[in-house]
Design a protein around this motif. Sequence first.
Motif, PDB file in Angstrom:
ATOM      1  N   LYS A 364       0.841  -1.204   0.000  1.00  0.00           N
ATOM      2  CA  LYS A 364       0.000   0.000   0.000  1.00  0.00           C
ATOM      3  C   LYS A 364       0.869   1.244   0.000  1.00  0.00           C
ATOM      4  CE  LYS A 364      -4.010  -1.718   2.478  1.00  0.00           C
ATOM      5  NZ  LYS A 364      -4.422  -1.944   3.863  1.00  0.00           N
ATOM      6  N   LYS A 367       2.409   1.784  -3.395  1.00  0.00           N
ATOM      7  CA  LYS A 367       1.447   2.280  -4.375  1.00  0.00           C
ATOM      8  C   LYS A 367       1.290   3.799  -4.240  1.00  0.00           C
ATOM      9  CE  LYS A 367      -3.180   1.246  -5.711  1.00  0.00           C
ATOM     10  NZ  LYS A 367      -4.069   1.776  -4.690  1.00  0.00           N
ATOM     11  N   GLU A 368       1.208   4.275  -3.012  1.00  0.00           N
ATOM     12  CA  GLU A 368       0.996   5.714  -2.798  1.00  0.00           C
ATOM     13  C   GLU A 368       2.283   6.528  -2.941  1.00  0.00           C
ATOM     14  OE1 GLU A 368      -1.829   7.533  -2.128  1.00  0.00           O
ATOM     15  OE2 GLU A 368      -2.962   5.703  -2.561  1.00  0.00           O
ATOM     16  N   TRP A 402       4.579  -7.252  -6.742  1.00  0.00           N
ATOM     17  CA  TRP A 402       5.746  -6.380  -6.615  1.00  0.00           C
ATOM     18  C   TRP A 402       6.968  -7.188  -6.197  1.00  0.00           C
ATOM     19  CZ3 TRP A 402       5.234  -2.001  -8.828  1.00  0.00           C
ATOM     20  CH2 TRP A 402       4.044  -1.289  -8.778  1.00  0.00           C
TER      21      TRP A 402
END
Length: 620
Positions: A364, A367-368, A402
């Motif tokens: 997460k 991703k950000e 990933w």
Amino acid sequence: MTSMETQRFNFKAETKQLLDILIHSLYKDREVFLRELLSNASDALNRLRFEMATNRNVLDPGVELKIHIAADKNSRTLTIQDTGIGMTRDEIIENLGVIAQSGARKFLEAAKDKKADFTQVIGRFGVGFYSVFMVAESVRVTSRSFLPQAEAVSWFASGDDSYEISAAEMSERGTRIEIKLKEDAAEFAEEYRIKNVIHKHSDYIGFPIYVGESKEAVNKQTSLWRTPKQEVAEEQYKEFYRQTTLDFEEPLLHIHMSADAPVQFYALLFIPSKAERSIFSLRKDDGLKLYSRNILIDEYNKDLLPEYLRFVQGVADSEDLPLNVSRETVQSSGLMPKLKKALTGQVIRELENLAKNDAEKYGKFWKEFGVYLKQGVATAPADADNIHPLLRFKTNLHPETWSSLEEYVSRMKEGQKEIFYIVGEDPKSALRSPHLDYFHAQGAEVLLLTDPLDSFMLMGLRKYKDFELKNVAQAEVNLSEKQKREAEAEKIPAADFDRLAEQFKKVLGERVTDVRASNRLSQSVARLADADNTTNPELQRVYKFLGKEYEIPKKILELNPSHNILKNLLKLETGSELQTIIIEQIYDSALLVEGLHPDPSSIAPRVQQIIEAALTKRSE
Ligand code: ADP
Ligand code: MG
């Protein structure tokens, strides 16, 4: 001052609306009104302390700087009194009756958003005082300014459209707020309940808060970031984060640290869960709050972390910083680089730990905020080696998950000496790239670099451990003898190939530097290769991304001499319209998969021509 009978004033429209909302809504977090009043008292005490330091003429200079709370269950009253700066008649009208219209408006706006309970952060809108009307039937504020000649004044409101101002008696400097509690808010006249709210929300106020007759302060009087980690509950971190950022989503990670050497500091940092700031966020800029011994000296300090970590929020506090210093002195004290180094190192270490211990959460984060780290690799050479392990990639063999460089290396084929990557527009087109033909055939793993920032990143990622990174478009290929023999058998005779290559050159003219055969293509008919002396392909993409005056770089068109399309192309009449548009199309397709085509939709009419030709042929 004029003699003072009671005078009546009307609230401004926004204030009325605000009061209406606060009086009539049932908020579960009504207790925050006490935090707001205590925070105002603390502000008033801080300002008084400042006056004492700069101005000798202060009323009651010997009085202790403190807050006192008294409650009476029977009369349902709650009184909060401070020995702070106080207010004159004009100030009390200005501060409690007139101003903060813009804050009220913003709060009303925000309160429409039902997703978040904005009363939790009402203080951040500059209208915290009014939150008292969540629990009050009526409120009387009596105040006496620190100015020696000031007279006491009283402000009274009971939640309707107006308030009253009258003269008052008060023997000491400061402000007293007397609240007549609503029936359903009687709990706030209980001492245990008051103490409980103080512990929850106001422990960190830097002045003693006494409750009832007790001579012992209820609050800890130290900031959260100075409190030892093991004494802080998870919920307190979250609340602190909410208050300082106005972000209602929980932070992804908090980092609470302190050190004594080489520089003394405390820090409490947060990584938000989203890169984008919420539209209500009052923090309009990046940067950490910088304190020196609990006193705020910079609200948005950008020198404590490198630019690529600008998404990190929070507070740093150092005893070593000279007190009451200007920004310039802070800069020149030589302390900042040390602080920055320590904070940066810790943030990176915490991210590594997160990656190790909670891959999903790290996903997460990536991703950000992955783009920020990529920027870091490109722009902070000193940190690049430390950031490399934090990078994540999709690859041709693992396109959905990933992978770290470490994982890539652990999966490398025996004898592989380089880390291969391909640059492309998006994962799908990268996977279709002719440059991959050879690597697919070998079963080799290739990083898919499809983010515009990847090209920047590569500038700082030449090598990982002992392995250089290599663009597949430029990598050497090593065919086995068997592969060579097979390819040879399929090839167009050399003379025919040369004839066709000439035709390509004629059609494409200036657009290519050369047309030649390649031995590394299998599925694909053509690929674009760089002449040895051109700008590297990463930079070409950077330029395209930046919208710089972008010209399609001149490249070498390499053809696959074994490909059926070429064999069929030879059968067409040399120079015929169909042959020409197919040559054009082969070139355009090669540009397209390269992510270099300046105007992809321009291809459509030609494709239509080709389809028509194919259909005519079939019906012949
Ligand atoms: P804010 O604290 O964000 O300014 P508030 O609505 O909480 O907004 O308070 C409005 C103003 O009223 C304060 O800015 C301050 O000038 C004044 N005020 C409130 N409480 C006190 C107090 N206890 N002592 C002195 N001034 C106060
Ligand atoms: Mg306030």
